[in-house]
Design an enzyme around this catalytic site. Structure first.
Site: not given
Ligand SMILES: CCCCCCCCCCCCC/C=C/C(=O)SCCNC(=O)CCNC(=O)[C@H](O)C(C)(C)COP(=O)(O)OP(=O)(O)OC[C@H]1O[C@@H](n2cnc3c(N)ncnc32)[C@H](O)[C@@H]1OP(=O)(O)O
Length: 718
Positions: A61, A103, A123
């Site tokens: 992300a 992911e 993360e």
């Protein structure tokens, strides 16, 4: 964005395009959704490959978007769209597949990785969990124990290990995108029923409860108050105990808690801070982008004590030829043996070739005549260092950089011993130098930009995070540390115990409290410095016994050293140990008696000191000194100070560093508490808020990234 192309007629290719790491920004997510729909709607397309531009699949992300309002298609529906696709989707993993990038890959039906690729869920280091199905898909694919390991630690695996674990289907040394295209063609007509990971049952090993209990204990032990690792365990637990859809709901709930936490903000701030320090600037205007480093092939280390040995190892491991100098034959031999052992252990641990042949040992300082850079690492003794710099200036070839590993002495005074003061800089390593990641690069008023750039680049090549700082007593780290230590001593005088102070600091997140660290590093080190500074006076009582230069001074550390209590090495210090060199600190009844006698002798009455006061008295003066350092132009920005404290002094990363912590507490609150303590203890140094701190507090706590605008012209503006 993501662009679409057609390869070999029947393969739809989606290429992520967002340099430098193809992070999943709103535009990239939109691009993936649009191009997926296109690939699925084109009848000629039988299978799809997803890859990243410039040899990098995806870095996850886009962390920069976390601070702002989220726009664009969310990640979770995007990965569901891919997994639910009616045509086979193959991830071509080159370079990295991290976080949301992994992911994305797990939502594909197949994964082909290049042998040099690295995969993982980092993360947790950002205070988060893999919130786009990672905690639900990975356990279904590789089982609970391996998933817990990867998700709670953030450990990245090679393509080979990923293959072994079952994360990827194939590893190739050739072009991974070409291999993925071929693979996609070969599976075009295959059924996808068995390829959607979300439909797999999650394996349930018989000792499941024990596995989770152990995982929780492990993260509690190592997390030091960070909440993300434990929350990751909970999310993986949901994968085992709940059906996929419910597990996803739980993952989202847990993600949301972390996402909104102060810890996540701190860790994400720290992520960018660690990268920002490489874009250094000095008070005189030299900058990283306009200063060219000089080439360094051969370096020398003078003095092979603990620091010199570690520096030699770091240099050799980074591929530099090293001349290691120690004047006494016996010490040289001892050092050679120690360095060889360190290199062997390092090579074994990292699976790299031995670097013995990189090092030439010598008893003569003349051996450094042809090196490009010298690092002096002798005792912290200005007279000795000055002599060495005079010698080096006469021996070294013109243009050689002369560096010192001093932890706080005046760089300019050393530079003045040489013919080329512009080529003198500090390279302050932290012990053990071959392990610790931090390097303070200290520029004096005469250091030239190329010298700073060279030392910064050397640090990077040695795998260090280098922070450029100006020249002052103690530089940034030790200058701030002095305030922290002083307050801890004053607290003992006023009624606290070493255990109480350490417990508060450890609960805050430091791996060890201040007194345990002092015992570990050796109390005699600070004693020598204080003696050299004329602070250690013969024992006498009365109020003046605790005053130096008009301010309060605590001689407690000096008195302990006079008793031969140097810490772990003598088996006694602020704590007692079972033997000299022992590591387990135990409260020492002798010390309690000693403190009582000391207080009685000086007319001090012990009072109850609470948790809040211990924390504020230890941390706020240190923070205040950080602002003074910014005001003086010694550090260019708060990020420099925070990185130094996290990497060099054990400041808990999930609190961002002292300056970030102050920004979260509120600068007005820090000012108010300092003033409160100053009123009660007007003689205690370090409690008077500095001008910059007051100024920033007065303009209603600007966000930390705005501080530089106020600091910009340190001397003229304030
Ligand atoms: C409000 C409630 C919300 C509810 C929520 C509901 C559900 C929402 C679901 C959302 C789920 C999201 C789940 C996914 C999360 C993530 O993916 S988090 C990100 C995970 N990825 C990472 O942590 C990778 C971080 N990056 C790195 O480790 C390294 O940068 C690298 C990729 C290995 C490359 O290293 P190197 O080559 O050494 O280069 P660097 O100097 O480190 O980086 C180069 C520049 O790239 C920038 N950068 C790197 N990664 C990112 C990133 N992911 N996003 C943005 N920017 C990134 C980095 O900052 C460097 O730039 P500069 O800072 O300008 O130097």
């Amino acid at each position: 964005m993501a662009f679409y192309s057609r390869v070999s007629g029947s393969v739809g290719m989606i290429t992520l395009q967002n340099p430098p790491v193809n992070a999943l920004s709103a535009a990239v997510r939109q691009g993936i959704v649009d191009t997926m729909h296109r690939a699925l709607s084109e009848p000629e397309v039988k299978s799809v490959v997803i890859c990243g531009q410039n040899g990098k699949f995806c870095g996850g992300a886009d962390i920069r978007e976390f601070g702002a309002k989220m726009t664009g298609p969310p990640l979770v529906p995007m990965v569901h769209l891919i997994e639910a696709a009616s045509k086979p989707v193959v991830a071509a993993i080159e370079g990295i597949a991290l976080g949301g990038g992994l992911e994305l890959a797990l939502s594909c039906h197949y994964r082909i990785a290049h042998s040099k690729a690295r995969l993982g869920f980092p993360e947790v280091a950002l205070g988060l969990l893999p919130g786009a199905g990672g905690t639900q898909r990975l356990p279904r694919l590789i089982g609970v124990p391996a998933s817990l390991d990867l998700i709670t630690t953030g450990r990245q695996v090679t393509a080979a290990e990923a293959r072994q674990l079952g994360i990827v289907d194939e590893v190739t040394d050739l072009n991974a995108v070409d291999a993925a295209v071929k693979f996609a063609q070969s599976v075009a007509d295959k059924s996808l029923d068995a390829r959607r990971i979300s439909t797999y049952p999650c394996p349930r090993p018989p000792d499941l409860d024990t596995i989770f209990e152990r995982a929780m204990q492990q993260v509690r032990r190592s997390a030091r108050g960070a909440i993300a690792p434990g929350t990751c365990v909970q999310a993986v637990h949901a994968a085992v105990t709940l059906p996929y859809a419910k597990g996803m709901e739980r993952e989202r709930e847990l993600f949301s808690v972390l996402f909104n936490s102060g810890q996540a903000r701190a860790l994400q701030y720290y992520f960018f801070a660690q990268r920002a320090v490489s874009r250094w600037s000095t008070a005189s205007g030299a900058r990283w982008d306009t200063s060219k480093p000089r080439p360094v092939h051969k370096a020398a280390v003078i003095g092979l004590g603990t620091m010199g040995r570690g520096i030699t190892v770091s240099l050799a491991q980074a591929g530099f030829s090293v001349v290691a100098v120690e004047t006494q034959e016996k010490q040289l031999l001892e050092a050679k043996q120690a360095v060889s052992g360190m290199l062997e252990r390092g090579a074994k641990r990292r699976g790299v070739p031995l670097a013995h042949d990189k090092i030439k040992y010598s008893c003569s300082v003349q051996a450094v005549a042809d090196v490009d850079l010298v690092i002096e690492a002798v005792f912290e003794d200005m007279a000795l260092k000055k002599t060495i710099f005079q010698q080096l200036s006469a021996i070294c070839k013109p243009g050689a950089l002369l560096c010192t590993n001093t932890s706080g002495l005046d760089i300019d005074e050393l530079a003045s011993q040489t013919q080329s003061p512009e080529l003198v800089v500090g390279m302050h390593f932290f012990a053990p130098a071959h392990v610790m990641q931090l390097l303070e690069v200290v520029y004096g008023p005469r250091s030239c930009p190329e010298a700073v750039a060279t030392a910064m680049q050397m640090g990077k090549k040695m795998g260090k995070v280098s922070v450029a700082v100006g020249n002052c007593r103690g530089f940034v780290g030790n200058r701030m540390l002095k305030l922290y230590l002083e307050q801890a001593f004053f607290l003992l005088e006023e009624g606290a115990t070493p255990e109480q102070v350490d417990q508060v600091l450890e609960e805050f997140g430091f791996p060890m409290g201040v007194f345990k660290v002092s015992d570990l590093s050796g109390l005699d080190i600070g004693w020598k410095v204080r003696k050299a500074d004329g602070l250690v006076l013969p024992a006498f009582t009365g109020t003046s016994a605790r005053i130096r230069g008009g301010s309060r001074y605590s001689p407690l550390g000096d008195l302990l050293c006079e008793q031969g209590r140097f810490g772990q090495k003598t088996g006694k210090g602020w704590y007692q140990y079972d033997k000299p060199g022992g590591r387990v600190a135990k409260p020492d009844p002798w010390l309690f008696g000693f403190l009582e006698d000391y207080r009685a002798q000086h007319g001090l009455v012990a009072r109850r000191i609470d948790h809040q006061e211990v924390l504020e008295r230890c941390l706020y003066p240190l923070i205040n000194e950080g602002f003074q350092i910014l005001q003086d132009g010694i550090a260019a920005g708060p990020e420099d100070i925070d990185v130094i404290y996290v990497l060099g002094y054990g400041w808990p990363r999930h609190r961002g560093g002292p300056m970030f912590y102050a920004s979260q507490v509120g600068l007005d609150k820090v000012v108010e508490r300092l003033e409160h303590y100053q009123q009660i203890h007007p003689d205690v140094p370090g409690l008077q808020p500095c001008r910059l701190l007051r100024k920033l507090a007065a303009i209603s706590n600007p966000a930390i990234h705005k501080w530089r605008e106020v600091i910009q012209k340190p001397r003229s503006q304030l």
